[in-house]
Design a protein around this motif. Sequence first.
Motif, PDB file in Angstrom:
ATOM      1  N   GLU A  73      68.844   6.360  28.333  1.00  0.00           N
ATOM      2  CA  GLU A  73      69.794   6.193  29.433  1.00  0.00           C
ATOM      3  C   GLU A  73      70.305   4.758  29.486  1.00  0.00           C
ATOM      4  N   SER A  76      72.572   4.140  26.544  1.00  0.00           N
ATOM      5  CA  SER A  76      73.855   4.808  26.760  1.00  0.00           C
ATOM      6  C   SER A  76      74.733   4.016  27.717  1.00  0.00           C
ATOM      7  N   ASN A 121      66.690  18.376  25.413  1.00  0.00           N
ATOM      8  CA  ASN A 121      67.001  18.277  26.837  1.00  0.00           C
ATOM      9  C   ASN A 121      67.215  16.830  27.263  1.00  0.00           C
ATOM     10  N   LEU A 124      70.626  15.698  25.862  1.00  0.00           N
ATOM     11  CA  LEU A 124      71.743  16.273  26.611  1.00  0.00           C
ATOM     12  C   LEU A 124      71.908  15.596  27.967  1.00  0.00           C
ATOM     13  N   LYS A 125      70.787  15.280  28.601  1.00  0.00           N
ATOM     14  CA  LYS A 125      70.828  14.554  29.865  1.00  0.00           C
ATOM     15  C   LYS A 125      71.450  13.171  29.665  1.00  0.00           C
ATOM     16  N   THR A 126      71.099  12.528  28.587  1.00  0.00           N
ATOM     17  CA  THR A 126      71.644  11.215  28.269  1.00  0.00           C
ATOM     18  C   THR A 126      73.146  11.304  27.992  1.00  0.00           C
ATOM     19  N   GLU A 128      75.261  13.280  29.225  1.00  0.00           N
ATOM     20  CA  GLU A 128      76.013  13.500  30.471  1.00  0.00           C
ATOM     21  C   GLU A 128      76.635  12.200  30.965  1.00  0.00           C
ATOM     22  N   GLN A 130      78.007   9.993  29.328  1.00  0.00           N
ATOM     23  CA  GLN A 130      79.189   9.641  28.550  1.00  0.00           C
ATOM     24  C   GLN A 130      80.352  10.616  28.740  1.00  0.00           C
ATOM     25  N   LYS A 131      80.278  11.509  29.696  1.00  0.00           N
ATOM     26  CA  LYS A 131      81.335  12.496  29.893  1.00  0.00           C
ATOM     27  C   LYS A 131      82.715  11.880  30.072  1.00  0.00           C
TER      28      LYS A 131
END
Length: 154
Positions: A73, A76, A121, A124-126, A128, A130-131
């Motif tokens: 996190e 990112s 998982n 994928l959470k991480t 998010e 960068q959306k």
Amino acid sequence: PVVYIYDSYQTSTSSWRLRLQDRDNNSDKDAFVVGLVVEKSHLTSLRDANFDAAYTYFASTGFSWGSSPSNWESASRFCQQNGMLFIPSIGPGYDDTAVRPWNDKNTKSRNGGKYYSDMSNQALKTLEIQKSFSVKPILTITSFNEWHEGSQIE
């Protein structure tokens, strides 16, 4: 094209900067260059060298700072704040003791798919985070017939 540079930290930041400074990332003829982050300080080096992204490669949690999902996190967020993409790498497990018997501390059992699922998982959470980034998030799976590392998926 996307180009991953393994062990990018082996070359100086100034040398990479010279090679990467005159690119036009708006051109489809220019490469999107991705460097390896093993230690936290590599994020700053990759930024200063004009890399487009940082990836973690190693799929053994705790093997390095970059391979530890607990750091993804912050990695990112750093990348996003500095115009880079963070690319976490996941794998199904890891066991290279057949070729590196001294490295058993990095062995990660597959646990019937749970290790892979947990890493997925977390990644994928991480991603998010960068959306809103202009480049779509990327996830790498570190596995290509790496039988000697116990990370193959077939």
